[in-house]
Design a protein around this motif. Structure first.
Motif, PDB file in Angstrom:
ATOM      1  N   PHE A   1       0.796  -1.227   0.000  1.00 39.68           N
ATOM      2  CA  PHE A   1       0.000   0.000   0.000  1.00 39.68           C
ATOM      3  C   PHE A   1       0.831   1.282   0.000  1.00 39.68           C
ATOM      4  N   GLY A   2       2.095   1.198   0.365  1.00 38.91           N
ATOM      5  CA  GLY A   2       2.934   2.384   0.391  1.00 38.91           C
ATOM      6  C   GLY A   2       2.878   3.178   1.680  1.00 38.91           C
ATOM      7  N   VAL A   3       2.300   2.607   2.736  1.00 36.66           N
ATOM      8  CA  VAL A   3       2.271   3.288   4.033  1.00 36.66           C
ATOM      9  C   VAL A   3       3.639   3.098   4.681  1.00 36.66           C
ATOM     10  N   ARG A   4       4.315   4.190   4.991  1.00 44.84           N
ATOM     11  CA  ARG A   4       5.646   4.129   5.606  1.00 44.84           C
ATOM     12  C   ARG A   4       5.511   4.094   7.124  1.00 44.84           C
ATOM     13  N   PHE A   5       6.374   3.323   7.770  1.00 44.26           N
ATOM     14  CA  PHE A   5       6.351   3.191   9.229  1.00 44.26           C
ATOM     15  C   PHE A   5       7.632   3.782   9.790  1.00 44.26           C
ATOM     16  N   GLU A   6       7.487   4.924  10.463  1.00 46.67           N
ATOM     17  CA  GLU A   6       8.625   5.617  11.065  1.00 46.67           C
ATOM     18  C   GLU A   6       9.246   4.749  12.159  1.00 46.67           C
ATOM     19  N   ASN A   7      10.560   4.778  12.272  1.00 47.53           N
ATOM     20  CA  ASN A   7      11.327   4.051  13.282  1.00 47.53           C
ATOM     21  C   ASN A   7      11.189   2.533  13.184  1.00 47.53           C
ATOM     22  N   HIS A   8      10.848   2.058  12.000  1.00 46.13           N
ATOM     23  CA  HIS A   8      10.833   0.606  11.767  1.00 46.13           C
ATOM     24  C   HIS A   8      12.281   0.149  11.632  1.00 46.13           C
ATOM     25  N   PRO A   9      12.653  -0.979  12.244  1.00 49.09           N
ATOM     26  CA  PRO A   9      14.060  -1.393  12.212  1.00 49.09           C
ATOM     27  C   PRO A   9      14.559  -1.839  10.839  1.00 49.09           C
ATOM     28  N   ASP A  10      13.674  -2.213   9.920  1.00 45.50           N
ATOM     29  CA  ASP A  10      14.116  -2.722   8.623  1.00 45.50           C
ATOM     30  C   ASP A  10      13.012  -2.541   7.579  1.00 45.50           C
ATOM     31  N   LEU A  11      12.594  -1.317   7.328  1.00 48.05           N
ATOM     32  CA  LEU A  11      11.490  -1.075   6.404  1.00 48.05           C
ATOM     33  C   LEU A  11      11.999  -1.153   4.969  1.00 48.05           C
ATOM     34  N   ARG A  12      11.706  -2.267   4.357  1.00 48.02           N
ATOM     35  CA  ARG A  12      12.017  -2.461   2.944  1.00 48.02           C
ATOM     36  C   ARG A  12      10.969  -3.388   2.367  1.00 48.02           C
ATOM     37  N   ARG A  13      10.939  -3.477   1.081  1.00 43.88           N
ATOM     38  CA  ARG A  13       9.929  -4.293   0.425  1.00 43.88           C
ATOM     39  C   ARG A  13      10.123  -5.756   0.804  1.00 43.88           C
ATOM     40  N   ILE A  14       9.005  -6.469   0.874  1.00 43.93           N
ATOM     41  CA  ILE A  14       9.047  -7.857   1.319  1.00 43.93           C
ATOM     42  C   ILE A  14       8.693  -8.827   0.187  1.00 43.93           C
ATOM     43  N   PHE A  15       7.845  -8.390  -0.768  1.00 45.84           N
ATOM     44  CA  PHE A  15       7.451  -9.236  -1.894  1.00 45.84           C
ATOM     45  C   PHE A  15       7.958  -8.696  -3.225  1.00 45.84           C
ATOM     46  N   MET A  16       7.865  -7.399  -3.400  1.00 47.90           N
ATOM     47  CA  MET A  16       8.229  -6.774  -4.665  1.00 47.90           C
ATOM     48  C   MET A  16       9.700  -6.350  -4.650  1.00 47.90           C
ATOM     49  N   PRO A  17      10.311  -6.226  -5.844  1.00 46.27           N
ATOM     50  CA  PRO A  17      11.706  -5.760  -5.883  1.00 46.27           C
ATOM     51  C   PRO A  17      11.819  -4.345  -5.299  1.00 46.27           C
ATOM     52  N   GLU A  18      12.959  -4.032  -4.716  1.00 46.15           N
ATOM     53  CA  GLU A  18      13.167  -2.716  -4.085  1.00 46.15           C
ATOM     54  C   GLU A  18      12.937  -1.562  -5.055  1.00 46.15           C
ATOM     55  N   ASP A  19      13.265  -1.754  -6.333  1.00 47.17           N
ATOM     56  CA  ASP A  19      13.128  -0.659  -7.293  1.00 47.17           C
ATOM     57  C   ASP A  19      11.736  -0.597  -7.938  1.00 47.17           C
TER      58      ASP A  19
END
Length: 170
Positions: A123-141
């Motif tokens: 969904f594109g909701v960003r979580f502040e102070n997350h220890p490792d916020l990166r994509r989990i299913f889709m490629p990073e780019d």
């Protein structure tokens, strides 16, 4: 619902009202479940309270929802359980379409880490102070968020390299 369950839920609602009256938006029941909608800027503080004071120690799930509205488009729902009383509550938070951001609750429940990453990825909701916020299913780019309502059902041609499905004829 049993009388004990009603008492537990009433204690929960009373505690939230007493401690966070200015942060509660609505409390309602639907299909036997209790939903509490809170202000986005209070999710971390309320999460800490629910875990420490109300014993909601089990974070069952965190999921996103695209309401596809012009106001508070995205909703993040936290499915919590008090294992002592077997009471479940859903905490809802809404964020705007432009720069959707929430405070991470992974410092309260470690299990939130993976779930928040999924909500971010889809969904594109960003979580502040997350220890490792990166994509989990889709490629990073990958530039899109596939669970948003405007995302085409068949995807966006050329947005991601797909494997060759033509069988080898050797």
């Amino acid at each position: 619902m049993s009388l004990e369950l009603n008492d537990t839920l009433q204690t929960l609602v009373d505690g939230l009202t007493e401690n966070f009256s200015d942060k509660l938006i609505e409390v309602y029941q639907s299909s036997g479940d209790t939903f509490v909608r809170v202000e986005a800027d209070s999710i971390l503080e309320i999460s800490k309270y629910l875990k420490k004071k109300q014993h909601f120690v089990f974070l069952c799930d965190v999921f996103g929802n695209d309401r596809y509205t012009s106001d508070e488009r995205f909703e993040v729902v936290y499915n919590l359980m008090n294992l002592r009383t077997q009471t479940r509550v859903f905490i809802k938070v809404r964020v705007e379409e432009e720069n959707p951001t929430l405070e991470s609750v992974s410092s309260v429940w470690k299990a939130a880490g993976w779930n928040e990453r999924e909500v971010y990825d889809m969904f594109g909701v960003r979580f502040e102070n997350h220890p490792d916020l990166r994509r989990i299913f889709m490629p990073e780019d990958f530039e899109y968020f596939p669970m948003r309502k405007e995302f085409p059902l068949l995807g966006i041609p050329g947005s991601i390299e797909l494997p060759n499905t033509t069988p080898d004829t050797e």
